[in-house]
Design a protein around this motif. Sequence first.
Motif, PDB file in Angstrom:
ATOM      1  N   ARG A 149       0.962  -1.078  -0.104  1.00  9.98           N
ATOM      2  CA  ARG A 149       0.095  -0.129  -0.120  1.00  9.98           C
ATOM      3  C   ARG A 149       0.841   1.307   0.022  1.00  9.98           C
ATOM      4  O   ARG A 149       1.897   1.347   0.545  1.00  9.98           O
ATOM      5  CB  ARG A 149      -0.767   0.033   1.296  1.00  9.98           C
ATOM      6  CG  ARG A 149      -1.895  -0.957   1.245  1.00  9.98           C
ATOM      7  CD  ARG A 149      -2.988  -0.756   2.109  1.00  9.98           C
ATOM      8  NE  ARG A 149      -2.146  -0.321   3.731  1.00  9.98           N
ATOM      9  CZ  ARG A 149      -2.793   0.565   4.607  1.00  9.98           C
ATOM     10  NH1 ARG A 149      -3.877   1.058   4.432  1.00  9.98           N
ATOM     11  NH2 ARG A 149      -2.272   0.725   5.664  1.00  9.98           N
ATOM     12  N   ARG A 150       0.314   2.237  -0.810  1.00  5.75           N
ATOM     13  CA  ARG A 150       1.137   3.720  -0.650  1.00  5.75           C
ATOM     14  C   ARG A 150       0.244   4.482  -0.460  1.00  5.75           C
ATOM     15  O   ARG A 150      -1.136   4.565  -0.926  1.00  5.75           O
ATOM     16  CB  ARG A 150       1.820   3.744  -1.952  1.00  5.75           C
ATOM     17  CG  ARG A 150       2.423   5.215  -2.264  1.00  5.75           C
ATOM     18  CD  ARG A 150       3.256   5.219  -3.587  1.00  5.75           C
ATOM     19  NE  ARG A 150       3.493   6.789  -3.965  1.00  5.75           N
ATOM     20  CZ  ARG A 150       2.769   7.688  -4.187  1.00  5.75           C
ATOM     21  NH1 ARG A 150       1.769   7.375  -4.807  1.00  5.75           N
ATOM     22  NH2 ARG A 150       3.467   8.884  -4.328  1.00  5.75           N
ATOM     23  N   LEU A 151       0.363   5.623   0.546  1.00  8.38           N
ATOM     24  CA  LEU A 151      -0.747   6.246   0.956  1.00  8.38           C
ATOM     25  C   LEU A 151       0.160   7.777   0.759  1.00  8.38           C
ATOM     26  O   LEU A 151       1.196   7.965   1.620  1.00  8.38           O
ATOM     27  CB  LEU A 151      -1.223   6.022   2.474  1.00  8.38           C
ATOM     28  CG  LEU A 151      -2.160   7.257   3.012  1.00  8.38           C
ATOM     29  CD1 LEU A 151      -3.404   7.196   2.165  1.00  8.38           C
ATOM     30  CD2 LEU A 151      -2.414   6.807   4.439  1.00  8.38           C
ATOM     31  N   VAL A 152      -0.390   8.779   0.409  1.00  3.54           N
ATOM     32  CA  VAL A 152       0.092  10.194   0.324  1.00  3.54           C
ATOM     33  C   VAL A 152      -1.041  11.082   1.398  1.00  3.54           C
ATOM     34  O   VAL A 152      -2.150  11.102   1.035  1.00  3.54           O
ATOM     35  CB  VAL A 152       0.141  10.771  -0.797  1.00  3.54           C
ATOM     36  CG1 VAL A 152       0.700  12.384  -0.621  1.00  3.54           C
ATOM     37  CG2 VAL A 152       1.433   9.858  -1.724  1.00  3.54           C
ATOM     38  N   ILE A 153      -0.415  11.476   2.243  1.00  2.75           N
ATOM     39  CA  ILE A 153      -1.193  12.406   3.224  1.00  2.75           C
ATOM     40  C   ILE A 153      -0.601  13.858   2.943  1.00  2.75           C
ATOM     41  O   ILE A 153       0.410  14.366   3.223  1.00  2.75           O
ATOM     42  CB  ILE A 153      -1.011  12.105   4.605  1.00  2.75           C
ATOM     43  CG1 ILE A 153      -1.501  10.452   4.769  1.00  2.75           C
ATOM     44  CG2 ILE A 153      -1.823  13.099   5.611  1.00  2.75           C
ATOM     45  CD1 ILE A 153      -1.151  10.217   6.241  1.00  2.75           C
ATOM     46  N   ARG A 154      -1.596  14.644   2.512  1.00  3.09           N
ATOM     47  CA  ARG A 154      -1.531  16.336   2.652  1.00  3.09           C
ATOM     48  C   ARG A 154      -2.211  17.086   3.617  1.00  3.09           C
ATOM     49  O   ARG A 154      -3.503  16.766   3.743  1.00  3.09           O
ATOM     50  CB  ARG A 154      -2.013  16.786   1.221  1.00  3.09           C
ATOM     51  CG  ARG A 154      -1.161  16.057   0.288  1.00  3.09           C
ATOM     52  CD  ARG A 154      -1.583  16.827  -1.237  1.00  3.09           C
ATOM     53  NE  ARG A 154      -0.916  15.966  -2.079  1.00  3.09           N
ATOM     54  CZ  ARG A 154       0.257  16.060  -2.424  1.00  3.09           C
ATOM     55  NH1 ARG A 154       1.283  17.009  -2.056  1.00  3.09           N
ATOM     56  NH2 ARG A 154       0.887  15.324  -3.679  1.00  3.09           N
ATOM     57  N   ASN A 155      -1.652  17.236   4.833  1.00  5.00           N
ATOM     58  CA  ASN A 155      -2.139  17.708   6.059  1.00  5.00           C
ATOM     59  C   ASN A 155      -1.523  19.089   6.124  1.00  5.00           C
ATOM     60  O   ASN A 155      -0.539  19.140   6.884  1.00  5.00           O
ATOM     61  CB  ASN A 155      -2.216  16.749   7.256  1.00  5.00           C
ATOM     62  CG  ASN A 155      -3.036  17.323   8.172  1.00  5.00           C
ATOM     63  OD1 ASN A 155      -3.500  18.328   8.437  1.00  5.00           O
ATOM     64  ND2 ASN A 155      -3.678  16.216   9.059  1.00  5.00           N
ATOM     65  N   PRO A 156      -2.019  20.245   6.031  1.00  6.39           N
ATOM     66  CA  PRO A 156      -1.551  21.627   6.320  1.00  6.39           C
ATOM     67  C   PRO A 156      -1.312  21.629   7.914  1.00  6.39           C
ATOM     68  O   PRO A 156      -0.794  22.662   8.354  1.00  6.39           O
ATOM     69  CB  PRO A 156      -2.404  22.511   5.668  1.00  6.39           C
ATOM     70  CG  PRO A 156      -3.875  21.680   5.631  1.00  6.39           C
ATOM     71  CD  PRO A 156      -3.389  20.415   5.474  1.00  6.39           C
ATOM     72  N   ARG A 157      -2.113  20.764   8.717  1.00  2.98           N
ATOM     73  CA  ARG A 157      -1.876  20.836  10.010  1.00  2.98           C
ATOM     74  C   ARG A 157      -0.716  19.851  10.673  1.00  2.98           C
ATOM     75  O   ARG A 157      -0.992  19.428  11.729  1.00  2.98           O
ATOM     76  CB  ARG A 157      -3.199  20.954  10.950  1.00  2.98           C
ATOM     77  CG  ARG A 157      -4.065  22.077  10.337  1.00  2.98           C
ATOM     78  CD  ARG A 157      -5.612  21.837  11.017  1.00  2.98           C
ATOM     79  NE  ARG A 157      -5.209  22.001  12.571  1.00  2.98           N
ATOM     80  CZ  ARG A 157      -5.882  21.047  13.368  1.00  2.98           C
ATOM     81  NH1 ARG A 157      -6.920  20.242  12.719  1.00  2.98           N
ATOM     82  NH2 ARG A 157      -5.976  21.163  14.566  1.00  2.98           N
ATOM     83  N   TYR A 158       0.158  19.537   9.899  1.00  4.06           N
ATOM     84  CA  TYR A 158       0.874  18.492  10.027  1.00  4.06           C
ATOM     85  C   TYR A 158       1.541  18.375  11.487  1.00  4.06           C
ATOM     86  O   TYR A 158       1.607  17.692  12.309  1.00  4.06           O
ATOM     87  CB  TYR A 158       1.943  18.437   9.231  1.00  4.06           C
ATOM     88  CG  TYR A 158       3.044  17.260   9.699  1.00  4.06           C
ATOM     89  CD1 TYR A 158       2.925  15.751   9.472  1.00  4.06           C
ATOM     90  CD2 TYR A 158       4.376  17.745  10.214  1.00  4.06           C
ATOM     91  CE1 TYR A 158       4.093  15.010   9.554  1.00  4.06           C
ATOM     92  CE2 TYR A 158       5.332  16.784  10.649  1.00  4.06           C
ATOM     93  CZ  TYR A 158       4.956  15.490  10.099  1.00  4.06           C
ATOM     94  OH  TYR A 158       6.205  14.571  10.528  1.00  4.06           O
ATOM     95  N   GLU A 159       2.160  19.738  11.974  1.00  6.56           N
ATOM     96  CA  GLU A 159       2.726  20.062  13.073  1.00  6.56           C
ATOM     97  C   GLU A 159       1.856  19.754  14.260  1.00  6.56           C
ATOM     98  O   GLU A 159       2.245  19.528  15.416  1.00  6.56           O
ATOM     99  CB  GLU A 159       3.454  21.314  13.162  1.00  6.56           C
ATOM    100  CG  GLU A 159       4.796  21.502  12.188  1.00  6.56           C
ATOM    101  CD  GLU A 159       5.421  22.749  12.321  1.00  6.56           C
ATOM    102  OE1 GLU A 159       4.872  23.665  12.899  1.00  6.56           O
ATOM    103  OE2 GLU A 159       6.514  22.712  11.455  1.00  6.56           O
ATOM    104  N   GLN A 160       0.629  20.200  14.056  1.00  9.86           N
ATOM    105  CA  GLN A 160      -0.242  20.114  15.180  1.00  9.86           C
ATOM    106  C   GLN A 160      -1.077  18.988  15.298  1.00  9.86           C
ATOM    107  O   GLN A 160      -1.399  18.498  16.296  1.00  9.86           O
ATOM    108  CB  GLN A 160      -1.274  21.414  14.981  1.00  9.86           C
ATOM    109  CG  GLN A 160      -1.015  22.600  15.087  1.00  9.86           C
ATOM    110  CD  GLN A 160      -0.409  23.134  13.874  1.00  9.86           C
ATOM    111  OE1 GLN A 160      -0.716  22.570  12.737  1.00  9.86           O
ATOM    112  NE2 GLN A 160       0.384  24.330  13.968  1.00  9.86           N
TER     113      GLN A 160
END
Length: 212
Positions: A149-160
Amino acid sequence: MSTDLPPVRLTLWRDRDPEAMRIPGMYLGEVDVGGDPLDEVARLAAGGACLARLHAAIDLSDADGAAAVAGLVVVRELTAHAIAVDWTLRPPAGPWDWRPLGHLHPPTTVPGGDGLAAAWSDDFRPAKFGYRHGPGFIEVRDHRADPFRRLVIRNPRYEQVIEPLLRGVATTDQTEAVTARYHGAGLLHRVGRYVWWTPYRVRHSPHGTGPP
């Protein structure tokens, strides 16, 4: 480490071979990983540690879960830096699937788990479940099951959102809501009242940058 997680005591050596471990200079002493486990384990790796022994068993049946999650986060980071880990895992009562944690360095001892440590060791390989952190996204590669499985996560709140999970946090109603998608993707593991991010950061993938 999350401020409410206990320190994890380790004994360290520069070599994992039993004969070599007795050579003067190979023993690195005992340390408590009690601050940021990502930074502290990185320093241990830079200092030449090749084998770490956890003093306390990790108990997955612990109703609180703080000590278990603290230990699992440290095992994950040691595995990420290719440091062998001598540790004991106490599984929960009843049927239990070890494979969601099969990307961690195999435990040395699993009380009551006949053949489990050997099966884990046979199935283990580097970068089995890891992630890369790029600008604005993380890419997760999961080889724990077939198919890959390959999953790409785009979360602008990564640090939080994700940064605290890397270190282990107590669950709250807000945590449950924010992390529901990561639970569904198998990226989180829970023990008692605590949850932690299970894949480790892959710095040098044996698969390169192309398809696995």
